[in-house]
Enzyme design. Structure first.
Site, mmCIF file in Angstrom:
data_model
loop_
_atom_site.group_PDB
_atom_site.id
_atom_site.type_symbol
_atom_site.label_atom_id
_atom_site.label_comp_id
_atom_site.label_asym_id
_atom_site.label_seq_id
_atom_site.Cartn_x
_atom_site.Cartn_y
_atom_site.Cartn_z
ATOM 1 C CG MET A 123 -1.911 -0.878 0.982
ATOM 2 S SD MET A 123 -3.038 -1.185 -0.075
ATOM 3 C CE MET A 123 -3.528 0.187 -0.634
ATOM 4 C CG ASP B 147 -1.787 20.674 -9.467
ATOM 5 O OD1 ASP B 147 -2.479 20.783 -9.457
ATOM 6 O OD2 ASP B 147 -0.563 20.506 -8.500
#
Length: 165
Positions: free
Chosen positions: A114, A129
């Site tokens: 993870m 972004d």
């Protein structure tokens, strides 16, 4: 092996798995995310010439920070002392892609898949972004764990399917 999901109790409620009895081993995970955009945007990324600045160092730091904070954003993850985190980029101007690859290592009682996924995903989100002003149609694809080592379930790699133990 228990047929019940490890994060679900008998009454169906979620809980964090008890790892206190697990063996401490060296564990690694490598994951990727792929940013897809136009070839000229890849050239801008690699040259550090985006309107928002040099994207790769910013994305690298964002990925490292994300791995360190995975337990704060994924509800049932354990806080893990991470020994190594790397975030690297491989561009393919012809294909219009930047492949983000994260490697995470620890010595502990639970794996770091993870954390590696968080690092690769967040680095890719940061790239998006920083390029959205020049390509709002850019996409993030192919997020996956590439390999893991250590722990009870053994080692495996997508690049070497026979390596699973």
């Amino acid at each position: 092996m228990d047929d019940q999901l490890s994060h679900v109790r008998a009454d169906g409620s979620a809980h964090m798995v008890d790892v206190t009895e697990k063996a401490t081993t060296s564990r690694t995970s490598r994951a990727q995310a792929v940013v897809v955009t136009r070839s000229e945007v890849i050239e801008m990324i690699m040259a550090g010439g985006l309107p928002k600045g040099d994207a790769l160092p910013v994305a690298r730091v964002a990925g490292i920070m994300a791995a360190k904070k995975t337990w704060e954003t994924i509800p049932l993850c354990h806080p893990i002392p991470l020994g190594k985190i790397t975030v690297d980029f491989k561009s393919d101007t012809g294909a219009g892609t930047v492949r983000v690859e994260a490697l995470v290592k620890t010595t502990g009682v639970t794996g770091v898949e993870m954390e590696a996924l968080s690092a690769a995903s967040t680095a890719a989100l940061t790239l998006y972004d920083m390029i959205k002003a020049v390509d709002p149609r850019a996409a993030i694809t192919d997020i996956k764990v590439l390999e893991k080592t250590g722990g009870k379930s053994g080692d495996w790699s997508l690049e070497d399917p026979g390596a699973q133990s």
